[in-house]
Design an enzyme around this catalytic site. Structure first.
Site, PDB file in Angstrom:
ATOM      1  N   GLY A 155       0.850  -1.193   0.000  1.00 19.84           N
ATOM      2  CA  GLY A 155       0.000   0.000   0.000  1.00 19.84           C
ATOM      3  C   GLY A 155       0.879   1.234   0.000  1.00 19.84           C
ATOM      4  N   ARG A 156       0.306   2.323   0.539  1.00 20.34           N
ATOM      5  CA  ARG A 156       1.020   3.600   0.465  1.00 20.34           C
ATOM      6  C   ARG A 156       2.326   3.583   1.252  1.00 20.34           C
ATOM      7  NH1 ARG A 156      -4.913   5.887   1.430  1.00 20.34           N
ATOM      8  NH2 ARG A 156      -4.747   4.117   2.842  1.00 20.34           N
ATOM      9  N   ILE A 157       2.340   2.891   2.402  1.00 21.32           N
ATOM     10  CA  ILE A 157       3.573   2.856   3.204  1.00 21.32           C
ATOM     11  C   ILE A 157       4.595   1.934   2.543  1.00 21.32           C
ATOM     12  CG2 ILE A 157       4.567   2.285   5.463  1.00 21.32           C
ATOM     13  CD1 ILE A 157       1.765   3.020   6.668  1.00 21.32           C
ATOM     14  N   ARG A 177      -2.156  -8.286  -1.924  1.00 23.68           N
ATOM     15  CA  ARG A 177      -3.443  -8.880  -2.324  1.00 23.68           C
ATOM     16  C   ARG A 177      -3.666  -8.713  -3.817  1.00 23.68           C
ATOM     17  NH1 ARG A 177      -7.556  -6.052   1.628  1.00 23.68           N
ATOM     18  NH2 ARG A 177      -5.972  -4.521   1.143  1.00 23.68           N
ATOM     19  N   ALA A 237       3.748  -3.575  10.893  1.00 19.86           N
ATOM     20  CA  ALA A 237       2.325  -3.446  10.582  1.00 19.86           C
ATOM     21  C   ALA A 237       1.428  -3.634  11.808  1.00 19.86           C
ATOM     22  CB  ALA A 237       1.976  -4.446   9.494  1.00 19.86           C
ATOM     23  N   ARG A 238       1.226  -4.857  12.229  1.00 20.64           N
ATOM     24  CA  ARG A 238       0.382  -5.157  13.378  1.00 20.64           C
ATOM     25  C   ARG A 238       0.854  -6.460  14.009  1.00 20.64           C
ATOM     26  NH1 ARG A 238      -1.205  -0.852  13.759  1.00 20.64           N
ATOM     27  NH2 ARG A 238      -3.298  -0.001  13.771  1.00 20.64           N
ATOM     28  N   GLU A 267       0.294  -6.916  22.344  1.00 18.64           N
ATOM     29  CA  GLU A 267       1.012  -5.776  22.912  1.00 18.64           C
ATOM     30  C   GLU A 267       0.090  -4.971  23.833  1.00 18.64           C
ATOM     31  OE1 GLU A 267       1.927  -4.017  18.983  1.00 18.64           O
ATOM     32  OE2 GLU A 267       0.840  -2.233  19.660  1.00 18.64           O
ATOM     33  N   HIS A 285       5.922   0.146  19.330  1.00 17.38           N
ATOM     34  CA  HIS A 285       4.889   0.654  18.404  1.00 17.38           C
ATOM     35  C   HIS A 285       5.030   2.173  18.204  1.00 17.38           C
ATOM     36  CE1 HIS A 285       0.609  -0.348  16.763  1.00 17.38           C
ATOM     37  NE2 HIS A 285       1.181   0.618  16.064  1.00 17.38           N
ATOM     38  N   ILE A 286       6.194   2.565  17.681  1.00 13.79           N
ATOM     39  CA  ILE A 286       6.475   4.005  17.538  1.00 13.79           C
ATOM     40  C   ILE A 286       6.727   4.411  16.083  1.00 13.79           C
ATOM     41  CG2 ILE A 286       7.333   4.389  19.882  1.00 13.79           C
ATOM     42  CD1 ILE A 286      10.219   4.169  18.697  1.00 13.79           C
TER      43      ILE A 286
HETATM   44  C1  8YV Z   1      -0.569   4.384  15.744  1.00  9.43           C
HETATM   45  C2  8YV Z   1      -0.563   2.721  13.825  1.00  9.43           C
HETATM   46  O1  8YV Z   1       0.384   5.049  16.463  1.00  9.43           O
HETATM   47  O2  8YV Z   1      -1.699   4.217  12.410  1.00  9.43           O
HETATM   48  C3  8YV Z   1      -1.565   3.062  12.776  1.00  9.43           C
HETATM   49  O3  8YV Z   1      -2.245   2.138  12.299  1.00  9.43           O
HETATM   50  O4  8YV Z   1      -0.292   1.598  14.053  1.00  9.43           O
HETATM   51  C4  8YV Z   1       0.152   3.786  14.580  1.00  9.43           C
HETATM   52  O5  8YV Z   1       0.496   4.825  13.715  1.00  9.43           O
HETATM   53  C5  8YV Z   1      -1.280   3.479  16.678  1.00  9.43           C
HETATM   54  O6  8YV Z   1      -2.057   2.565  16.039  1.00  9.43           O
HETATM   55  C6  8YV Z   1      -2.126   4.285  17.664  1.00  9.43           C
HETATM   56  O7  8YV Z   1      -3.446   4.405  17.291  1.00  9.43           O
END
Ligand code: 8YV
Length: 329
Positions: A155-157, A177, A237-238, A267, A285-286
């Site tokens: 995607g964009r990132i 995808r 990502a997640r 997390e 997560h920064i």
């Molecule tokens: C956020 C992120 O800091 O934008 C997202 O999806 O994962 C991070 O940029 C985090 O989710 C807080 O909402």
């Protein structure tokens, strides 16, 4: 009377002040992470809310919020939203895309470089006082320049990460995808491959795909086994996209060389086995955490909420509406 809203986590005070021009704002200066029960109770009389990825909005929370019309996530990812339940309840869902693309891509590179070149591992060793002489084989890492970068989730990132790879003279392969159009592929100098080919050929794999039940454990034991033993893996990502227990095992047995993780399953807890292995860079997560970008995200979340509740310059038209079916209903 002003509509009531909840800002579920602490955010920039001037953004709260802007919201207070339109709304009666319940704020959370203590920055407590509310349980579902507490969130439901606090939303009982609210027309809108600003949330982060930590607050889950599902049917049970919505059942206690009869006046709710919008939840504006301060995040691009929105796997904390049950979009179907929100649509069924007539609640608009919004997120904050684009404002964080470049900052998050920068951080992907920070993690990639730190992981491949063992920056945090060697720093820890130096701080512990072990450094008493130079040695030819001290903290040998993997080259980033000239190597093959595999991006899963384009995607964009992902595209912003690929563009940066040109400066490092890398070959970029990606899996997504859906395949990008030819012009976008050319702009990113990236070639589409299947996931297995990517895992087998990439020197560095970076994950930038959204989390859903379909992407759960995209990288597990089998995928780690398919990667090169010299490869590195970055998860930007997640949590849940990687099987963290399997990854800890692969790192401990040197099945892959190293990993860099900004996100974790469950997390802010981190799998205890990941904390034991030296060849992993761990950050809390920064990826989007530059001052300017976090401000941009908060401001965009406020724009979405203000518009959704019928105020501001685009009343009724939140710029980042995820479930337009709500508006039509
Ligand atoms: C956020 C992120 O800091 O934008 C997202 O999806 O994962 C991070 O940029 C985090 O989710 C807080 O909402």
């Amino acid at each position: 009377m002003k509509p009531k809203i909840l800002v579920a986590r602490a955010i920039f005070p001037d953004v709260i002040e802007r919201l207070a021009q339109y709304f009666e704002v319940e704020r959370n200066d203590a920055d407590t992470v509310y349980s579902s029960d507490e969130l439901r109770a606090r939303l009982a009389d609210k027309a809108g809310a600003i949330t982060t990825a930590s607050e889950r909005i599902d049917a049970s929370v919505l059942a206690g919020a009869p006046h709710l019309r919008v939840v504006a996530n301060m995040a691009v990812g929105y796997n904390n939203f049950d979009i179907d339940a929100m649509t069924a309840a007539g609640v608009m869902a919004t997120n904050t895309p684009d404002v964080l693309n470049e900052t998050t891509a920068d951080f992907g590179w920070a993690l990639l470089m730190a992981t491949a070149r063992r920056v945090t591992e060697s720093e820890r060793w130096l701080r512990e006082g072990h450094w008493n002489k130079w040695a030819y084989d001290m903290f040998l890492g993997a080259d980033v320049h000239g190597s093959t970068l595999g991006i899963i989730g384009m995607g964009r990132i992902g595209q912003a990460i690929a563009r940066r790879a040109m400066g490092f003279n890398m070959r970029v392969v990606y899996h997504n995808r859906s395949r990008l159009d030819a012009a976008t592929e050319a702009a990113c100098k990236a070639s589409y491959v299947d996931k297995d080919t990517l895992l087998k050929t990439a020197d560095h794999v970076i994950l930038v795909l959204p989390y859903s039940k379909d992407t759960h454990h995209t990288i597990g034991a089998a995928e780690l086994a398919a990667m090169k033993s010299t490869a590195t893996l970055v998860n930007l990502a997640r949590g849940g996209i990687v099987d963290d227990a399997a990854l800890a095992q692969a790192l401990a047995s040197k099945q892959i060389a190293a990993a860099g993780l900004d996100v974790f399953e469950g997390e802010p807890s981190v799998h205890p086995d990941l904390l034991k292995v030296p060849n992993v860079v761990l950050t809390p997560h920064i990826a989007s955490a530059s001052a300017a970008t976090r401000r941009g995200m908060a401001s965009l979340a406020a724009d979405n909420l203000i518009a959704a509740l019928g105020f501001g310059s685009a009343p009724g038209k939140p710029p980042c509406l995820l479930n337009p079916a709500v508006r039509k209903a």
